[in-house]
Structure formats: structure tokens, C-alpha cells
Motif scaffolding. Structure first.
Motif, PDB file in Angstrom:
ATOM      1  N   GLY A 153     115.024  62.392-106.660  1.00 36.44           N
ATOM      2  CA  GLY A 153     113.664  62.686-107.101  1.00 36.44           C
ATOM      3  C   GLY A 153     113.442  62.324-108.561  1.00 36.44           C
ATOM      4  O   GLY A 153     112.546  62.838-109.214  1.00 36.44           O
ATOM      5  N   ARG A 173     117.198  52.353-105.841  1.00 38.00           N
ATOM      6  CA  ARG A 173     116.016  52.944-105.205  1.00 38.00           C
ATOM      7  C   ARG A 173     116.413  54.133-104.326  1.00 38.00           C
ATOM      8  O   ARG A 173     115.775  55.179-104.351  1.00 38.00           O
ATOM      9  CB  ARG A 173     115.280  51.911-104.353  1.00 38.00           C
ATOM     10  CG  ARG A 173     114.441  50.959-105.151  1.00 38.00           C
ATOM     11  CD  ARG A 173     113.551  50.141-104.213  1.00 38.00           C
ATOM     12  NE  ARG A 173     112.749  49.216-104.959  1.00 38.00           N
ATOM     13  CZ  ARG A 173     111.664  49.553-105.654  1.00 38.00           C
ATOM     14  NH1 ARG A 173     111.262  50.791-105.688  1.00 38.00           N
ATOM     15  NH2 ARG A 173     110.984  48.639-106.320  1.00 38.00           N
ATOM     16  N   ARG A 174     117.473  53.957-103.546  1.00 37.90           N
ATOM     17  CA  ARG A 174     117.934  55.026-102.653  1.00 37.90           C
ATOM     18  C   ARG A 174     118.349  56.255-103.456  1.00 37.90           C
ATOM     19  O   ARG A 174     117.940  57.377-103.157  1.00 37.90           O
ATOM     20  CB  ARG A 174     119.104  54.533-101.795  1.00 37.90           C
ATOM     21  CG  ARG A 174     119.621  55.577-100.805  1.00 37.90           C
ATOM     22  CD  ARG A 174     120.793  55.061 -99.998  1.00 37.90           C
ATOM     23  NE  ARG A 174     121.876  54.530-100.803  1.00 37.90           N
ATOM     24  CZ  ARG A 174     122.791  55.285-101.457  1.00 37.90           C
ATOM     25  NH1 ARG A 174     122.710  56.598-101.398  1.00 37.90           N
ATOM     26  NH2 ARG A 174     123.748  54.722-102.152  1.00 37.90           N
ATOM     27  N   SER A 206     117.415  57.042-106.459  1.00 36.25           N
ATOM     28  CA  SER A 206     116.220  57.605-107.092  1.00 36.25           C
ATOM     29  C   SER A 206     115.460  58.490-106.110  1.00 36.25           C
ATOM     30  O   SER A 206     115.019  59.588-106.464  1.00 36.25           O
ATOM     31  CB  SER A 206     115.301  56.486-107.586  1.00 36.25           C
ATOM     32  OG  SER A 206     115.924  55.747-108.606  1.00 36.25           O
ATOM     33  N   ASP A 207     115.305  58.002-104.873  1.00 33.44           N
ATOM     34  CA  ASP A 207     114.601  58.778-103.854  1.00 33.44           C
ATOM     35  C   ASP A 207     115.334  60.079-103.538  1.00 33.44           C
ATOM     36  O   ASP A 207     114.721  61.129-103.380  1.00 33.44           O
ATOM     37  CB  ASP A 207     114.417  57.951-102.579  1.00 33.44           C
ATOM     38  CG  ASP A 207     113.422  56.826-102.746  1.00 33.44           C
ATOM     39  OD1 ASP A 207     112.637  56.860-103.723  1.00 33.44           O
ATOM     40  OD2 ASP A 207     113.434  55.898-101.909  1.00 33.44           O
ATOM     41  N   GLU A 208     116.662  60.011-103.437  1.00 32.60           N
ATOM     42  CA  GLU A 208     117.459  61.200-103.115  1.00 32.60           C
ATOM     43  C   GLU A 208     117.387  62.242-104.228  1.00 32.60           C
ATOM     44  O   GLU A 208     117.325  63.439-103.969  1.00 32.60           O
ATOM     45  CB  GLU A 208     118.910  60.816-102.859  1.00 32.60           C
ATOM     46  CG  GLU A 208     119.127  60.073-101.564  1.00 32.60           C
ATOM     47  CD  GLU A 208     120.550  59.568-101.396  1.00 32.60           C
ATOM     48  OE1 GLU A 208     121.406  59.832-102.267  1.00 32.60           O
ATOM     49  OE2 GLU A 208     120.805  58.900-100.382  1.00 32.60           O
ATOM     50  N   ALA A 254     114.050  58.832-111.517  1.00 30.05           N
ATOM     51  CA  ALA A 254     114.322  57.397-111.644  1.00 30.05           C
ATOM     52  C   ALA A 254     115.771  57.143-112.048  1.00 30.05           C
ATOM     53  O   ALA A 254     116.260  57.718-113.019  1.00 30.05           O
ATOM     54  CB  ALA A 254     113.378  56.768-112.654  1.00 30.05           C
ATOM     55  N   TYR A 255     116.448  56.294-111.299  1.00 23.39           N
ATOM     56  CA  TYR A 255     117.813  55.913-111.593  1.00 23.39           C
ATOM     57  C   TYR A 255     117.826  55.087-112.875  1.00 23.39           C
ATOM     58  O   TYR A 255     116.997  54.227-113.074  1.00 23.39           O
ATOM     59  CB  TYR A 255     118.358  55.076-110.436  1.00 23.39           C
ATOM     60  CG  TYR A 255     119.781  54.607-110.605  1.00 23.39           C
ATOM     61  CD1 TYR A 255     120.829  55.400-110.201  1.00 23.39           C
ATOM     62  CD2 TYR A 255     120.052  53.371-111.168  1.00 23.39           C
ATOM     63  CE1 TYR A 255     122.136  54.971-110.352  1.00 23.39           C
ATOM     64  CE2 TYR A 255     121.352  52.940-111.323  1.00 23.39           C
ATOM     65  CZ  TYR A 255     122.397  53.739-110.912  1.00 23.39           C
ATOM     66  OH  TYR A 255     123.687  53.321-111.072  1.00 23.39           O
ATOM     67  N   ILE A 312     112.778  52.620-112.741  1.00 24.37           N
ATOM     68  CA  ILE A 312     114.143  52.558-112.213  1.00 24.37           C
ATOM     69  C   ILE A 312     114.897  51.463-112.953  1.00 24.37           C
ATOM     70  O   ILE A 312     114.351  50.398-113.206  1.00 24.37           O
ATOM     71  CB  ILE A 312     114.121  52.266-110.690  1.00 24.37           C
ATOM     72  CG1 ILE A 312     113.384  53.375-109.963  1.00 24.37           C
ATOM     73  CG2 ILE A 312     115.525  52.074-110.151  1.00 24.37           C
ATOM     74  CD1 ILE A 312     113.099  53.083-108.507  1.00 24.37           C
ATOM     75  N   GLU A 331     108.591  50.802-112.054  1.00 19.67           N
ATOM     76  CA  GLU A 331     108.588  52.180-111.553  1.00 19.67           C
ATOM     77  C   GLU A 331     109.508  53.075-112.382  1.00 19.67           C
ATOM     78  O   GLU A 331     109.648  54.251-112.073  1.00 19.67           O
ATOM     79  CB  GLU A 331     109.021  52.199-110.093  1.00 19.67           C
ATOM     80  CG  GLU A 331     108.051  51.497-109.173  1.00 19.67           C
ATOM     81  CD  GLU A 331     108.575  51.348-107.761  1.00 19.67           C
ATOM     82  OE1 GLU A 331     109.550  52.039-107.396  1.00 19.67           O
ATOM     83  OE2 GLU A 331     108.018  50.535-107.019  1.00 19.67           O
ATOM     84  N   ALA A 373     111.053  47.411-109.494  1.00 16.66           N
ATOM     85  CA  ALA A 373     111.837  48.621-109.756  1.00 16.66           C
ATOM     86  C   ALA A 373     111.714  49.036-111.217  1.00 16.66           C
ATOM     87  O   ALA A 373     111.532  50.218-111.529  1.00 16.66           O
ATOM     88  CB  ALA A 373     113.301  48.393-109.380  1.00 16.66           C
ATOM     89  N   GLU A 391     118.509  48.037-104.214  1.00 13.29           N
ATOM     90  CA  GLU A 391     118.317  48.976-103.108  1.00 13.29           C
ATOM     91  C   GLU A 391     119.107  50.261-103.329  1.00 13.29           C
ATOM     92  O   GLU A 391     118.630  51.354-103.008  1.00 13.29           O
ATOM     93  CB  GLU A 391     118.703  48.311-101.789  1.00 13.29           C
ATOM     94  CG  GLU A 391     117.716  47.241-101.368  1.00 13.29           C
ATOM     95  CD  GLU A 391     118.185  46.423-100.179  1.00 13.29           C
ATOM     96  OE1 GLU A 391     119.360  46.552 -99.769  1.00 13.29           O
ATOM     97  OE2 GLU A 391     117.364  45.647 -99.661  1.00 13.29           O
TER      98      GLU A 391
END
Length: 93
Positions: free
Chosen positions: A78, A71-72, A74-76, A80-81, A57, A55, A52, A68
């Protein structure tokens, strides 16, 4: 003085010499004994955290739940968290 499973009985002077010649290894010997389950889980969490971070994050911790969640989110979003997550703009595709 060889071990019971020695392929060449009588060729070693002591049981220890026979065991050393067989290159015996202890599979897992953690603190207080036990098995390797907890160690494998911990190693897996740390590896997921490393991936992570590579990437970009920044999870809130090294536990799988935190990784997790980061990651979730970050995906939502668009983006990096992490430290500046609330200011991050969505990535253009």
C-alpha cells in the motif's frame, strides 16, 4: 526509367526520381538489419518504467521483471516501492 509500380510510367527521368516521387520509406533498419521486435520490446519496457516513476514507484531497473516486481510489492504494501520503501506506512483508504 520508372519503377515497375509507377502510376505514370515514363514521367520520370530516372528510377531514383520515380522512387523519390513515390515517397518510399524503409519500415525498419536497425543495426545489422533484423526486425523491430526487439526495439518494440525495449520501448515497451521503457514506457512501463516511465509510468511507474510517474506513480512514485522506483523499480530496481528498466526490465519488465523488475518493474512488475516493484508494482506488485507496492500494491501489497500500500506504499510506493522505492528508496524509503522499508519505512513507508500503508496508505489509508
Amino acid at each position: 526509367m520508372c519503377r515497375t509500380g509507377c502510376p505514370a510510367p515514363g514521367s520520370h527521368r530516372t528510377w531514383g526520381e520515380c522512387a523519390r516521387a513515390a515517397h518510399l520509406r524503409v519500415a525498419y533498419c536497425g543495426i545489422g538489419g533484423g526486425d523491430a521486435t526487439a526495439q518494440k520490446k525495449w520501448d515497451g519496457e521503457l514506457e512501463a518504467y516511465r509510468k511507474a516513476r510517474k506513480e512514485g514507484i522506483r523499480p530496481g531497473g528498466t526490465r519488465m521483471r523488475k518493474i512488475e516486481e516493484a508494482r506488485r510489492l507496492s500494491d501489497e504494501a500500500g506504499a510506493a516501492y522505492g528508496r524509503d520503501f522499508s519505512k513507508a506506512e500503508p496508505l489509508e483508504a
